[in-house]
Design a protein around this motif. Structure first.
Motif, PDB file in Angstrom:
ATOM      1  N   UNK A   9      43.188  58.412  28.744  1.00 43.24           N
ATOM      2  CA  UNK A   9      44.491  58.684  29.487  1.00 43.24           C
ATOM      3  C   UNK A   9      45.471  60.300  28.812  1.00 43.24           C
ATOM      4  N   UNK A  10      45.595  61.168  29.491  1.00 42.23           N
ATOM      5  CA  UNK A  10      46.659  61.888  28.372  1.00 42.23           C
ATOM      6  C   UNK A  10      48.077  61.754  29.260  1.00 42.23           C
ATOM      7  N   UNK A  11      48.874  61.010  27.802  1.00 43.79           N
ATOM      8  CA  UNK A  11      50.018  60.954  28.391  1.00 43.79           C
ATOM      9  C   UNK A  11      50.773  62.478  28.216  1.00 43.79           C
ATOM     10  N   UNK A  12      51.323  62.756  29.377  1.00 45.62           N
ATOM     11  CA  UNK A  12      51.600  64.131  29.866  1.00 45.62           C
ATOM     12  C   UNK A  12      52.521  64.806  29.449  1.00 45.62           C
ATOM     13  N   UNK A  13      53.656  65.584  29.527  1.00 47.41           N
ATOM     14  CA  UNK A  13      55.092  66.685  29.193  1.00 47.41           C
ATOM     15  C   UNK A  13      55.117  66.129  31.034  1.00 47.41           C
ATOM     16  N   UNK A  14      56.681  66.439  30.482  1.00 47.74           N
ATOM     17  CA  UNK A  14      57.803  66.970  31.941  1.00 47.74           C
ATOM     18  C   UNK A  14      58.443  67.712  31.766  1.00 47.74           C
ATOM     19  N   UNK A  15      57.563  69.440  32.677  1.00 50.27           N
ATOM     20  CA  UNK A  15      58.577  70.754  31.508  1.00 50.27           C
ATOM     21  C   UNK A  15      60.099  70.088  32.471  1.00 50.27           C
ATOM     22  N   UNK A  35      43.706  68.780  34.290  1.00 54.00           N
ATOM     23  CA  UNK A  35      43.009  68.428  35.424  1.00 54.00           C
ATOM     24  C   UNK A  35      41.320  69.426  35.673  1.00 54.00           C
ATOM     25  N   UNK A  36      42.230  70.910  35.405  1.00 52.10           N
ATOM     26  CA  UNK A  36      40.835  71.967  35.977  1.00 52.10           C
ATOM     27  C   UNK A  36      39.952  72.981  34.854  1.00 52.10           C
ATOM     28  N   UNK A  37      41.094  72.494  33.761  1.00 53.03           N
ATOM     29  CA  UNK A  37      40.868  73.313  32.382  1.00 53.03           C
ATOM     30  C   UNK A  37      39.704  72.420  30.974  1.00 53.03           C
ATOM     31  N   UNK A  38      41.072  72.049  31.682  1.00 51.86           N
ATOM     32  CA  UNK A  38      40.316  70.630  30.387  1.00 51.86           C
ATOM     33  C   UNK A  38      39.804  69.345  30.834  1.00 51.86           C
ATOM     34  N   UNK A  39      39.564  68.876  32.133  1.00 51.14           N
ATOM     35  CA  UNK A  39      38.635  68.321  32.106  1.00 51.14           C
ATOM     36  C   UNK A  39      39.671  66.773  32.735  1.00 51.14           C
ATOM     37  N   UNK A  40      40.411  66.615  32.707  1.00 48.96           N
ATOM     38  CA  UNK A  40      40.936  65.085  32.079  1.00 48.96           C
ATOM     39  C   UNK A  40      41.476  64.483  33.910  1.00 48.96           C
ATOM     40  N   UNK A 222      43.398  68.192  25.723  1.00 50.37           N
ATOM     41  CA  UNK A 222      42.682  67.294  26.457  1.00 50.37           C
ATOM     42  C   UNK A 222      40.917  67.450  26.503  1.00 50.37           C
ATOM     43  N   UNK A 223      40.088  68.219  26.347  1.00 47.17           N
ATOM     44  CA  UNK A 223      38.584  68.532  26.329  1.00 47.17           C
ATOM     45  C   UNK A 223      38.247  68.787  24.731  1.00 47.17           C
ATOM     46  N   UNK A 224      39.296  68.345  23.756  1.00 47.58           N
ATOM     47  CA  UNK A 224      39.134  68.299  22.588  1.00 47.58           C
ATOM     48  C   UNK A 224      38.810  67.156  22.608  1.00 47.58           C
ATOM     49  N   UNK A 225      39.105  66.331  23.170  1.00 54.08           N
ATOM     50  CA  UNK A 225      39.892  64.750  22.854  1.00 54.08           C
ATOM     51  C   UNK A 225      38.398  64.339  23.624  1.00 54.08           C
ATOM     52  N   UNK A 226      38.546  64.509  24.691  1.00 54.55           N
ATOM     53  CA  UNK A 226      36.949  63.604  25.467  1.00 54.55           C
ATOM     54  C   UNK A 226      35.764  63.991  25.106  1.00 54.55           C
ATOM     55  N   UNK A 227      35.955  65.219  23.696  1.00 56.97           N
ATOM     56  CA  UNK A 227      34.434  65.199  23.285  1.00 56.97           C
ATOM     57  C   UNK A 227      34.503  64.518  22.597  1.00 56.97           C
ATOM     58  N   UNK A 228      35.651  64.197  21.847  1.00 53.91           N
ATOM     59  CA  UNK A 228      35.517  62.420  20.419  1.00 53.91           C
ATOM     60  C   UNK A 228      35.286  62.176  20.851  1.00 53.91           C
ATOM     61  N   UNK A 229      35.385  61.103  22.067  1.00 47.86           N
ATOM     62  CA  UNK A 229      35.484  59.980  22.781  1.00 47.86           C
ATOM     63  C   UNK A 229      33.841  59.630  23.143  1.00 47.86           C
ATOM     64  N   UNK A 230      33.564  61.002  23.495  1.00 45.32           N
ATOM     65  CA  UNK A 230      31.749  60.787  23.937  1.00 45.32           C
ATOM     66  C   UNK A 230      31.115  61.180  22.506  1.00 45.32           C
ATOM     67  N   UNK A 231      30.943  61.881  21.388  1.00 48.72           N
ATOM     68  CA  UNK A 231      30.334  62.353  20.288  1.00 48.72           C
ATOM     69  C   UNK A 231      30.566  60.735  19.625  1.00 48.72           C
ATOM     70  N   UNK A 232      31.396  60.101  20.030  1.00 50.37           N
ATOM     71  CA  UNK A 232      31.883  58.485  19.358  1.00 50.37           C
ATOM     72  C   UNK A 232      30.821  57.387  19.913  1.00 50.37           C
TER      73      UNK A 232
END
Length: 312
Positions: A9-15, A35-40, A222-232
């Protein structure tokens, strides 16, 4: 469906605009990038990363509404709940539910920041939100960013109330406190999930037993974090260690270094650098990072996302 089934779950900034108002046009663009580029597929709004403590309730509700307008029911939406007393928490929980939230990330009342209020008071405060019918995530947050690290006795009191707590987000940034929370849940409350919020040791917190994560770091990588999750979770530990060393740990070190409260301005500077949003404005009294720190941080951002984005 369990909260941790969303993995990250990505805690997101508010521009923000130059005058300090939320820029919801930029916010939509940023969420689409995640969502579209990072897969969140799961977002946390109105939390520390999103300057939630500096928003008023209409802004918090509008932030939730914008997410639903943009994505419908295709994403999971966690809303931070920050209120000063039980009656206010009850009303805000109802309103956040009506605005489209799927779960609530429960901050302790600001008046108790950095301290531990009584177990009875906290159970009553959390319980005041139950009529909204949303799962609650208890937020154990380090005092240095205005939270309360919830000790085992307090967490046990919360988790012992049937159906009250669905998950605990541990953002203590303290490995010993994290392990104490893990042990409590594993031994006494196995149905309560553990979400890591420890951006400074993401890999280690996964290896120590996190079911999933709720991270400001994932609001950038986001994508880097998802990959880490999946690998573990696939048991590919040597690959996870290498991935962390190359793509996670160096960026986390600069994003969540001292002073840690600057993580919000650092995140926005990185998003501007990547072309996701147009400006790094914050709501006062928050202030931007120095030019020297910005240069040092963005060099690490470039290495993390090189050469053509984070590999899938």
């Amino acid at each position: 469906m369990k909260i941790a089934s969303r993995k990250v779950i990505a805690s997101v900034a508010l521009p923000m605009s130059a005058d300090g108002d939320p820029d919801f046009t930029a916010f939509r663009r940023y969420l689409r990038w995640l969502a579209d580029e990072q897969g969140i597929t799961a977002f946390a709004i109105n939390a520390d990363t999103g300057e939630g403590a500096h928003l008023d309730n209409p802004e918090r509700l509008r932030t939730a509404e914008v997410v639903r307008e943009e994505f419908g029911d295709t994403v999971y939406l966690v809303s931070g709940l920050i209120a000063t007393h039980d009656r206010a928490a009850k009303q805000l929980a109802h309103d956040l539910s009506a605005a489209g939230s799927d779960a609530l990330l429960m901050f302790t009342p600001p008046a108790f920041a950095g301290t531990t209020l009584s177990k009875e008071a906290l159970v009553g405060y959390f319980s005041a939100t139950r009529e909204a019918g949303l799962p609650l995530i208890a937020f154990s947050l380090m005092a240095d960013v205005g939270g309360v690290t919830l000790g085992p006795d307090t967490l046990a009191s919360l988790c012992a109330v049937p159906g009250l707590i669905a998950a605990v987000k541990d953002a203590s940034f303290d490995a010993r406190a994290y392990v104490r929370t893990r042990n409590l849940l594993k031994q006494d409350f196995p149905d309560v999930e553990l979400l890591t919020g420890c951006d400074n040791f993401i890999l280690e917190s996964y290896l120590l037993g996190a079911h999933g994560s709720l991270l400001g770091f994932a609001g950038l990588a986001g994508a880097a974090t998802l990959r880490l999750h999946d690998l573990v979770h696939a048991g590919r530990i040597s690959e996870a260690i290498q991935w962390d060393a190359e793509r996670i740990a160096p960026l986390a070190a600069v994003m969540y270094g001292e002073p840690i409260r600057d993580n919000r301005s650092r995140l926005k500077e990185a998003l501007v650098h990547l072309g996701v949003i147009d400006s790094a404005h914050l709501r006062a009294p928050l202030r931007p990072v120095s030019a020297q720190e910005r240069q040092r941080m963005l060099a690490v951002v470039d290495r993390t996302f090189a050469p053509l984005g984070v590999p899938a």
